[in-house]
Design an enzyme around this catalytic site. Structure first.
Site, PDB file in Angstrom:
ATOM      1  N   ASP A  35      -5.499  -5.810  10.704  1.00 23.80           N
ATOM      2  CA  ASP A  35      -5.251  -6.196   9.304  1.00 23.80           C
ATOM      3  C   ASP A  35      -4.369  -5.141   8.653  1.00 23.80           C
ATOM      4  OD1 ASP A  35      -7.298  -8.104   9.721  1.00 23.80           O
ATOM      5  OD2 ASP A  35      -8.828  -6.673   9.051  1.00 23.80           O
ATOM      6  N   ASP A  41      -7.890   0.119   0.312  1.00 24.51           N
ATOM      7  CA  ASP A  41      -8.753   0.277   1.502  1.00 24.51           C
ATOM      8  C   ASP A  41      -8.752   1.736   1.932  1.00 24.51           C
ATOM      9  OD1 ASP A  41      -9.361  -2.453   2.013  1.00 24.51           O
ATOM     10  OD2 ASP A  41      -7.421  -2.743   2.982  1.00 24.51           O
ATOM     11  N   GLU A  64     -14.790   0.867   9.337  1.00 20.99           N
ATOM     12  CA  GLU A  64     -14.085  -0.334   9.768  1.00 20.99           C
ATOM     13  C   GLU A  64     -12.568  -0.104   9.746  1.00 20.99           C
ATOM     14  OE1 GLU A  64     -12.241  -4.253   9.217  1.00 20.99           O
ATOM     15  OE2 GLU A  64     -12.709  -3.069   7.444  1.00 20.99           O
ATOM     16  N   GLU A  65     -12.138   0.834   8.939  1.00 24.68           N
ATOM     17  CA  GLU A  65     -10.707   1.124   8.806  1.00 24.68           C
ATOM     18  C   GLU A  65     -10.205   2.113   9.858  1.00 24.68           C
ATOM     19  OE1 GLU A  65      -8.816  -0.570   6.921  1.00 24.68           O
ATOM     20  OE2 GLU A  65     -10.406  -1.608   5.848  1.00 24.68           O
ATOM     21  N   ASP A  83     -17.880  -0.453   5.945  1.00 26.76           N
ATOM     22  CA  ASP A  83     -16.635  -1.123   5.603  1.00 26.76           C
ATOM     23  C   ASP A  83     -16.361  -0.736   4.153  1.00 26.76           C
ATOM     24  OD1 ASP A  83     -14.536  -2.755   5.071  1.00 26.76           O
ATOM     25  OD2 ASP A  83     -15.449  -4.594   5.820  1.00 26.76           O
ATOM     26  N   LEU A  85     -14.065  -1.346   1.872  1.00 27.56           N
ATOM     27  CA  LEU A  85     -13.725  -2.387   0.891  1.00 27.56           C
ATOM     28  C   LEU A  85     -13.512  -3.716   1.606  1.00 27.56           C
ATOM     29  CD1 LEU A  85     -13.550  -1.834  -2.150  1.00 27.56           C
ATOM     30  CD2 LEU A  85     -11.144  -2.364  -1.952  1.00 27.56           C
ATOM     31  N   ASP A  86     -14.599  -4.455   1.753  1.00 26.36           N
ATOM     32  CA  ASP A  86     -14.527  -5.738   2.445  1.00 26.36           C
ATOM     33  C   ASP A  86     -13.953  -6.804   1.497  1.00 26.36           C
ATOM     34  OD1 ASP A  86     -15.486  -7.266   4.915  1.00 26.36           O
ATOM     35  OD2 ASP A  86     -16.261  -8.453   3.253  1.00 26.36           O
ATOM     36  N   GLU A 226     -20.426  -5.237   9.248  1.00 21.62           N
ATOM     37  CA  GLU A 226     -20.650  -6.390   8.371  1.00 21.62           C
ATOM     38  C   GLU A 226     -21.903  -7.168   8.751  1.00 21.62           C
ATOM     39  OE1 GLU A 226     -16.716  -8.048   9.338  1.00 21.62           O
ATOM     40  OE2 GLU A 226     -16.082  -7.663   7.294  1.00 21.62           O
TER      41      GLU A 226
HETATM   42  P1  FDP Z   1     -11.085 -10.443   4.529  1.00 22.00           P
HETATM   43  O1  FDP Z   1     -10.355 -11.221   5.570  1.00 22.00           O
HETATM   44  O2  FDP Z   1     -10.552 -10.656   3.128  1.00 22.00           O
HETATM   45  O3  FDP Z   1     -11.219  -8.967   4.847  1.00 22.00           O
HETATM   46  O4  FDP Z   1     -14.213  -9.134   6.548  1.00 22.00           O
HETATM   47  C1  FDP Z   1     -13.430 -10.187   6.658  1.00 22.00           C
HETATM   48  C2  FDP Z   1     -13.494 -11.219   5.544  1.00 22.00           C
HETATM   49  O5  FDP Z   1     -12.597 -11.022   4.488  1.00 22.00           O
HETATM   50  C3  FDP Z   1     -14.888 -11.415   4.899  1.00 22.00           C
HETATM   51  O6  FDP Z   1     -15.093 -10.670   3.758  1.00 22.00           O
HETATM   52  C4  FDP Z   1     -14.913 -12.909   4.611  1.00 22.00           C
HETATM   53  O7  FDP Z   1     -16.206 -13.464   4.584  1.00 22.00           O
HETATM   54  C5  FDP Z   1     -14.100 -13.478   5.737  1.00 22.00           C
HETATM   55  O8  FDP Z   1     -13.228 -12.433   6.191  1.00 22.00           O
HETATM   56  C6  FDP Z   1     -13.280 -14.662   5.298  1.00 22.00           C
HETATM   57  O9  FDP Z   1     -12.642 -15.210   6.381  1.00 22.00           O
HETATM   58  P2  FDP Z   1     -11.976 -16.695   6.337  1.00 22.00           P
HETATM   59  O10 FDP Z   1     -10.906 -16.632   5.317  1.00 22.00           O
HETATM   60  O11 FDP Z   1     -11.461 -16.890   7.727  1.00 22.00           O
HETATM   61  O12 FDP Z   1     -13.056 -17.675   5.988  1.00 22.00           O
END
Ligand code: FDP
Length: 281
Positions: A35, A41, A64-65, A83, A85-86, A226
Site C-alpha cells: 500500500d 501513516d 503494520e507499516e 496498525d 492508522l488503519d 487487525e
Molecule cells: P484500507 O484498505 O483503507 O487500509 O486494513 C485494510 C482496510 O482498509 C480495512 O480497514 C477495511 O476494513 C478494509 O481494508 C476494506 O477493504 P475493502 O475496500 O476491500 O472492503
C-alpha cells in the site's frame, strides 16, 4: 500493562493532533503489503514507536507499516503488534480511521494474544480496551481518556458489513450475504475496519465479514495487526470471530504480515457463518 495503556493514550493524543493538521497527502513509500503510505501513516508510526521505546515492559514491537520486528527491551514481558492508522483509504474523504494494538506474550501469534486496544478517530476519539475478559470504552476529553461504558454484544444484531467486492465472492458467500439482507439486516460498511467493527459493537451486534476472495485466497486483513486484536475484543464482548471454519484465535501465523479470512459478530451471526461455510471447506 498500565504503562502500555497509558502509552497508547499518549500516542493517541499526539496522533489526533497530527490528524487535525489536515495533511491528507501521499508519501513516496510503500509498506510491506504494497500500500502507498500516507504521510499521516508514517507520522503516526513514528509517534507510536518513540513512545513505546520508552516503556521497559515492552520487549519488542512490530508495525503494520514496517517489514520486521523491532526489539526494544531484553527484559520486557510484552510484545505489541500495531496498525498505527488503519483505513488510510478513507483519510481523503474525512471518514473515521483508527489505530489497532495487539498485546502478546512470548511470541507474535494467536495463542499468545492477551490484550487488545483500538482507538477510533472520528468526530470524537474513543478507545476500547479488551483485557481480562472485559471490554471497556473510554472517550478523549481535554487530552484525557475517561471511562464511558462496558461493551457487551447482544446474541443477535441487525448490521451486515460486507467486505471486498461481490465480483470476487464465492457463490455460497454471496448467498449468505443476500440471505441476511432478505432477513432484514441493514448494510453498514464504511470500508474502515475500526469504525465498522466499533459500530457493530456499540449497536449490539451483527456481522462484519472479510472472506477469502478469488483474488485473495487468504483474505485481506492482517492477522497480528487487525484480526487477532479484534477477535479478542469480540470474544471478550460475548461474541465471536472465525475464519469460516474455526476461531481466528486458532489460526496459525507463519509470517508477521500473514492475512486470514475473517468474520466478527454476535453469536447468532457467527453460528450462521459456520453453518454455511462447513460445507465449503
Ligand atoms: P484500507 O484498505 O483503507 O487500509 O486494513 C485494510 C482496510 O482498509 C480495512 O480497514 C477495511 O476494513 C478494509 O481494508 C476494506 O477493504 P475493502 O475496500 O476491500 O472492503
Amino acid at each position: 500493562m498500565k504503562d502500555i495503556i497509558k502509552a497508547i493514550e499518549t500516542a493517541s493524543v499526539e496522533i489526533k493532533k497530527i490528524i487535525d493538521l489536515g495533511d491528507t497527502s501521499k508519501s513516496e513509500n510503500e509498506n510491506s503489503t504494497g500500500d502507498t503510505q500516507l504521510k499521516l501513516d508514517i507520522a503516526s508510526d513514528v509517534v507510536i514507536e518513540k513512545i513505546f521505546s520508552e516503556i521497559p515492559s515492552i520487549k519488542a514491537i512490530v508495525s503494520e507499516e514496517q517489514d520486521s520486528i523491532v526489539n526494544l527491551h531484553e527484559d520486557g514481558e510484552y510484545l505489541i503488534a500495531y496498525d498505527p492508522l488503519d483505513g488510510s483509504s478513507l483519510v481523503d474523504v474525512n471518514l473515521s480511521v483508527g489505530s489497532i494494538y495487539g498485546i502478546y506474550k512470548n511470541e507474535f501469534n494467536a495463542q499468545n494474544i492477551i490484550g487488545a486496544v483500538y482507538v477510533v478517530f472520528g468526530p470524537r476519539v474513543e478507545m476500547v480496551v479488551a483485557l481480562d475478559n472485559s471490554v471497556k470504552m473510554y472517550r478523549l476529553y481535554e487530552n484525557k481518556f475517561n471511562f464511558i461504558q462496558d461493551v457487551k454484544l447482544n446474541e443477535k444484531g441487525k448490521i451486515n458489513a460486507t467486505g471486498s467486492t461481490q465480483m470476487n465472492w464465492a457463490p455460497f458467500h454471496k448467498k449468505l450475504v443476500n440471505d441476511m439482507f432478505n432477513d432484514g439486516y441493514y448494510l453498514r460498511y464504511s470500508g474502515g475496519m475500526v469504525p465498522d467493527l466499533h459500530q457493530i459493537l456499540l449497536k449490539g451486534g451483527g456481522l462484519f465479514s472479510y472472506p477469502a476472495t478469488t483474488d485473495k485466497q487468504k483474505g485481506k486483513l492482517r492477522q497480528l495487526f487487525e484480526v487477532f486484536p479484534f477477535a479478542l475484543v469480540y470474544e471478550f464482548a460475548g461474541g465471536g470471530a472465525v475464519d469460516g471454519f474455526k476461531r481466528v484465535l486458532e489460526v496459525e501465523t507463519t509470517h508477521i504480515h500473514d492475512t486470514t479470512p475473517c468474520f466478527f459478530g454476535s453469536n447468532e451471526e457467527i453460528k450462521r457463518v459456520l453453518e454455511v461455510y462447513k460445507n465449503h471447506g
